[in-house]
Motif scaffolding. Structure first.
Motif, PDB file in Angstrom:
ATOM      1  N   CYS A 103       0.720  -1.403   0.098  1.00 11.60           N
ATOM      2  CA  CYS A 103      -0.056  -0.094  -0.009  1.00 11.60           C
ATOM      3  C   CYS A 103       0.721   1.318   0.033  1.00 11.60           C
ATOM      4  O   CYS A 103       0.496   2.441  -0.073  1.00 11.60           O
ATOM      5  CB  CYS A 103      -0.891  -0.018   1.327  1.00 11.60           C
ATOM      6  SG  CYS A 103      -2.347  -1.324   0.966  1.00 11.60           S
ATOM      7  N   ALA A 104       2.068   0.999  -0.026  1.00  8.51           N
ATOM      8  CA  ALA A 104       3.016   2.478   0.177  1.00  8.51           C
ATOM      9  C   ALA A 104       2.692   3.345  -0.906  1.00  8.51           C
ATOM     10  O   ALA A 104       2.604   4.435  -0.903  1.00  8.51           O
ATOM     11  CB  ALA A 104       4.847   2.058   0.181  1.00  8.51           C
ATOM     12  N   PRO A 105       2.421   2.758  -2.204  1.00  8.92           N
ATOM     13  CA  PRO A 105       2.354   3.677  -3.521  1.00  8.92           C
ATOM     14  C   PRO A 105       1.023   4.506  -2.940  1.00  8.92           C
ATOM     15  O   PRO A 105       0.832   5.807  -3.583  1.00  8.92           O
ATOM     16  CB  PRO A 105       1.809   3.090  -4.583  1.00  8.92           C
ATOM     17  CG  PRO A 105       2.755   1.762  -4.369  1.00  8.92           C
ATOM     18  CD  PRO A 105       2.717   1.631  -2.712  1.00  8.92           C
ATOM     19  N   LEU A 106       0.109   4.033  -2.199  1.00 13.74           N
ATOM     20  CA  LEU A 106      -1.258   4.622  -2.087  1.00 13.74           C
ATOM     21  C   LEU A 106      -0.877   6.084  -1.066  1.00 13.74           C
ATOM     22  O   LEU A 106      -1.197   6.965  -1.316  1.00 13.74           O
ATOM     23  CB  LEU A 106      -2.202   3.903  -1.421  1.00 13.74           C
ATOM     24  CG  LEU A 106      -2.931   2.818  -2.460  1.00 13.74           C
ATOM     25  CD1 LEU A 106      -3.827   2.006  -1.446  1.00 13.74           C
ATOM     26  CD2 LEU A 106      -3.574   3.467  -3.508  1.00 13.74           C
ATOM     27  N   ALA A 107       0.015   5.815   0.014  1.00 13.90           N
ATOM     28  CA  ALA A 107       0.487   6.895   0.995  1.00 13.90           C
ATOM     29  C   ALA A 107       1.076   7.887   0.204  1.00 13.90           C
ATOM     30  O   ALA A 107       0.954   8.908   0.472  1.00 13.90           O
ATOM     31  CB  ALA A 107       1.070   6.082   2.193  1.00 13.90           C
ATOM     32  N   GLU A 108       2.078   7.655  -0.809  1.00 12.07           N
ATOM     33  CA  GLU A 108       2.837   8.464  -1.716  1.00 12.07           C
ATOM     34  C   GLU A 108       1.850   9.346  -2.222  1.00 12.07           C
ATOM     35  O   GLU A 108       2.060  10.486  -2.573  1.00 12.07           O
ATOM     36  CB  GLU A 108       3.946   7.647  -2.404  1.00 12.07           C
ATOM     37  CG  GLU A 108       4.961   7.202  -1.744  1.00 12.07           C
ATOM     38  CD  GLU A 108       5.539   6.174  -2.201  1.00 12.07           C
ATOM     39  OE1 GLU A 108       5.402   5.981  -3.792  1.00 12.07           O
ATOM     40  OE2 GLU A 108       6.165   5.341  -1.893  1.00 12.07           O
ATOM     41  N   ILE A 109       0.717   8.662  -3.059  1.00 17.37           N
ATOM     42  CA  ILE A 109      -0.202   9.569  -3.852  1.00 17.37           C
ATOM     43  C   ILE A 109      -0.581  10.609  -2.969  1.00 17.37           C
ATOM     44  O   ILE A 109      -0.929  11.755  -3.468  1.00 17.37           O
ATOM     45  CB  ILE A 109      -1.139   8.660  -4.559  1.00 17.37           C
ATOM     46  CG1 ILE A 109      -0.398   7.749  -5.610  1.00 17.37           C
ATOM     47  CG2 ILE A 109      -2.340   9.294  -5.024  1.00 17.37           C
ATOM     48  CD1 ILE A 109      -1.108   6.570  -6.204  1.00 17.37           C
ATOM     49  N   ALA A 110      -1.134  10.073  -1.553  1.00 13.83           N
ATOM     50  CA  ALA A 110      -2.132  11.167  -0.846  1.00 13.83           C
ATOM     51  C   ALA A 110      -1.056  12.146  -0.531  1.00 13.83           C
ATOM     52  O   ALA A 110      -1.489  13.339  -0.259  1.00 13.83           O
ATOM     53  CB  ALA A 110      -2.682  10.216   0.492  1.00 13.83           C
ATOM     54  N   GLU A 111       0.378  11.883  -0.079  1.00 11.88           N
ATOM     55  CA  GLU A 111       1.175  13.005   0.289  1.00 11.88           C
ATOM     56  C   GLU A 111       1.355  13.827  -0.897  1.00 11.88           C
ATOM     57  O   GLU A 111       1.552  14.955  -0.459  1.00 11.88           O
ATOM     58  CB  GLU A 111       2.316  12.101   0.735  1.00 11.88           C
ATOM     59  CG  GLU A 111       1.966  11.476   2.406  1.00 11.88           C
ATOM     60  CD  GLU A 111       3.519  10.986   2.784  1.00 11.88           C
ATOM     61  OE1 GLU A 111       4.444  11.174   2.455  1.00 11.88           O
ATOM     62  OE2 GLU A 111       3.117  10.118   3.596  1.00 11.88           O
ATOM     63  N   ALA A 112       1.453  13.371  -1.906  1.00 10.86           N
ATOM     64  CA  ALA A 112       1.938  14.307  -3.227  1.00 10.86           C
ATOM     65  C   ALA A 112       0.761  15.331  -3.612  1.00 10.86           C
ATOM     66  O   ALA A 112       0.944  16.172  -4.169  1.00 10.86           O
ATOM     67  CB  ALA A 112       2.423  13.211  -4.209  1.00 10.86           C
TER      68      ALA A 112
END
Length: 119
Positions: A103-112
């Motif tokens: 799920c790390a890419p989802l967190a990165e998308i939200a942070e970006a």
């Protein structure tokens, strides 16, 4: 943490979004933020007749994804961000199964996302 929606609520919300015009309306309203958009402008932007748009907005509203308010003679629609957060929370609540890299890419998308800075 957002209140978790149940499976029937999630199915209803996903069903409401599973139509091209409704998805376009919802995305337009998300971009507009809390200010919202007048019904006539939504109709022009999405390219649907006002009577058809009314049906789409009702479906999205019953699914908990859109809300409306009256301003003078206009009806202003906006995304129901609580409903959106609840749906997203439901979709990712079981993510990872102990493997956060999934799920790390989802967190990165939200942070970006410029609209959603980390707290």
């Amino acid at each position: 943490m957002p209140e978790q929606v149940g499976l029937p609520d999630a199915v209803g919300a996903l069903s409401a979004l599973a139509h091209g015009h409704r998805l376009a309306v919802f995305r337009l309203l998300v971009r507009a933020g809390a200010e919202g958009v007048a019904a006539g402008e939504i109709s022009r932007e999405v390219g649907v007749l006002p009577s058809t748009l009314s049906t789409h907005l009702n479906i999205l509203g019953h699914a908990g994804l859109v809300q409306s308010r009256r301003e003078g003679r206009s009806v202003i629609y906006s995304a129901d961000f609580k409903g959106m957060r609840d749906l997203l929370s439901f979709l990712v609540s079981d993510c990872c199964g102990g493997r956060p890299e999934i799920c790390a890419p989802l967190a990165e998308i939200a942070e970006a996302a410029q609209c959603c800075p980390p707290r």
